[in-house]
Design a protein around this motif. Structure first.
Motif, PDB file in Angstrom:
ATOM      1  N   THR A  46      42.510  33.500  25.090  1.00  0.00           N
ATOM      2  CA  THR A  46      41.561  33.319  23.991  1.00  0.00           C
ATOM      3  C   THR A  46      40.160  32.981  24.484  1.00  0.00           C
ATOM      4  N   ASN A  47      40.057  32.057  25.436  1.00  0.00           N
ATOM      5  CA  ASN A  47      38.750  31.545  25.861  1.00  0.00           C
ATOM      6  C   ASN A  47      38.123  32.321  27.013  1.00  0.00           C
ATOM      7  N   GLN A  48      38.926  33.037  27.788  1.00  0.00           N
ATOM      8  CA  GLN A  48      38.418  33.823  28.914  1.00  0.00           C
ATOM      9  C   GLN A  48      37.461  33.013  29.803  1.00  0.00           C
ATOM     10  N   PRO A  49      37.948  31.932  30.421  1.00  0.00           N
ATOM     11  CA  PRO A  49      37.084  31.140  31.312  1.00  0.00           C
ATOM     12  C   PRO A  49      36.650  31.959  32.521  1.00  0.00           C
ATOM     13  N   ASP A  50      35.624  31.485  33.213  1.00  0.00           N
ATOM     14  CA  ASP A  50      35.144  32.201  34.400  1.00  0.00           C
ATOM     15  C   ASP A  50      36.164  32.142  35.531  1.00  0.00           C
ATOM     16  N   LEU A  51      36.926  31.050  35.592  1.00  0.00           N
ATOM     17  CA  LEU A  51      37.924  30.889  36.647  1.00  0.00           C
ATOM     18  C   LEU A  51      38.987  29.916  36.170  1.00  0.00           C
ATOM     19  N   VAL A  52      40.226  30.164  36.584  1.00  0.00           N
ATOM     20  CA  VAL A  52      41.344  29.282  36.250  1.00  0.00           C
ATOM     21  C   VAL A  52      41.882  28.646  37.525  1.00  0.00           C
ATOM     22  N   VAL A  53      41.977  27.320  37.523  1.00  0.00           N
ATOM     23  CA  VAL A  53      42.671  26.595  38.583  1.00  0.00           C
ATOM     24  C   VAL A  53      44.036  26.242  38.017  1.00  0.00           C
ATOM     25  N   LYS A  68      51.619  35.678  35.509  1.00  0.00           N
ATOM     26  CA  LYS A  68      52.200  36.977  35.160  1.00  0.00           C
ATOM     27  C   LYS A  68      51.874  37.366  33.719  1.00  0.00           C
ATOM     28  N   LYS A  69      51.924  36.390  32.800  1.00  0.00           N
ATOM     29  CA  LYS A  69      51.703  36.680  31.387  1.00  0.00           C
ATOM     30  C   LYS A  69      50.244  36.983  31.059  1.00  0.00           C
ATOM     31  N   GLU A  73      45.531  40.609  30.698  1.00  0.00           N
ATOM     32  CA  GLU A  73      44.532  40.379  29.652  1.00  0.00           C
ATOM     33  C   GLU A  73      43.384  39.489  30.114  1.00  0.00           C
ATOM     34  N   TYR A  74      43.426  39.074  31.364  1.00  0.00           N
ATOM     35  CA  TYR A  74      42.391  38.183  31.895  1.00  0.00           C
ATOM     36  C   TYR A  74      41.894  38.730  33.222  1.00  0.00           C
TER      37      TYR A  74
END
Length: 235
Positions: A46-53, A68-69, A73-74
């Motif tokens: 939903t939020n599409q952050p610049d990076l996920v830790v 995997k999920k 989409e990201y």
């Protein structure tokens, strides 16, 4: 003024989470924390952050399953935190779309360097780009590297490499006959200095060998030179 990078931290240890959040926000980043794997999937998409830790061990859904999920989409970077030094965990993570790993206990300065390196990476190339012949193309037997398209072929078969895998293979092939140590290979793929702890070089080499071997390209073309690094040998 350039907006602050938006980081989503998925970590169920809130004490550690707030330590990381405070440190990254002191370095001009915006950090949100999610503690649950299922919630993380929704927030990432939903939020599409610049990076996920993304922590590996999470309640309800572990980090591998989260990755995997959301991966289809990201398009941003996913950096996984893990207390396991087992290369198998990292191989699985890379295979399903993680971009990098940081071992726990987390050293904030190392985490910051990895995040900044990922944020500097260019947008990912299409998975099946059009090939335009160029004098920069490299060809050794069945192995062909189309540099303008960032594409690798074994004969007529496209090899689906990730960005780091492509960069590392290119570094080896362009340095044919020269041993490339982990410092050089790490810098070629991450854009930062090797910290002496990450297993990313070894894991990425393993993945490259596996993917090339699927099309009959022998592992012996990428040789391990004990205590020194890796060497590309075309014949």
């Amino acid at each position: 003024m350039t907006s602050k990078p938006r980081i989503l931290l998925v970590e169920d240890d809130l004490e550690l989470g707030y330590i990381i959040k405070e440190y990254l926000e002191s370095k001009e980043m915006t950090v949100d924390i999610v503690t649950d794997g299922l919630e993380a999937v929704s927030v990432i998409i939903t939020n599409q952050p610049d990076l996920v830790v993304l922590d590996l061990m999470l309640p309800n859904l572990n980090g591998i399953e989260v990755c995997k999920k959301v991966r289809h989409e990201y398009q941003g970077s996913i950096l996984m935190l893990t207390a396991s030094a087992d290369p198998f965990d990292q191989v699985v993570g890379l295979e399903i779309g993680a971009d990098d790993f940081v071992l726990k206990p987390v050293e904030p300065r190392i985490l910051l360097a990895r995040i900044r390196a990922r944020l500097r990476q260019p947008e990912p190339k299409p998975s099946n780009p059009i090939i335009h012949p160029t004098h920069q193309d490299l060809s050794y037997g069945e192995l062909n590297i189309k540099k303008s398209a960032r594409q690798v072929l074994i004969g007529n078969h496209h090899v689906a490499l990730t960005g780091p895998e492509y960069d590392m293979l290119l570094c080896l092939v362009e340095s044919i006959g020269e041993i490339q140590d982990r410092d050089a290979l790490f810098h070629a793929t991450r854009g930062i200095e090797y910290d002496g702890k990450s297993r990313m070089v070894d894991v990425t080499i393993s993945q490259i060998r596996q993917k090339l071997a699927e099309f009959g390209y022998a592992n012996s073309h990428i040789k391990t030179i004990r205590n020194r690094g890796y060497l590309f040998v075309p014949e």
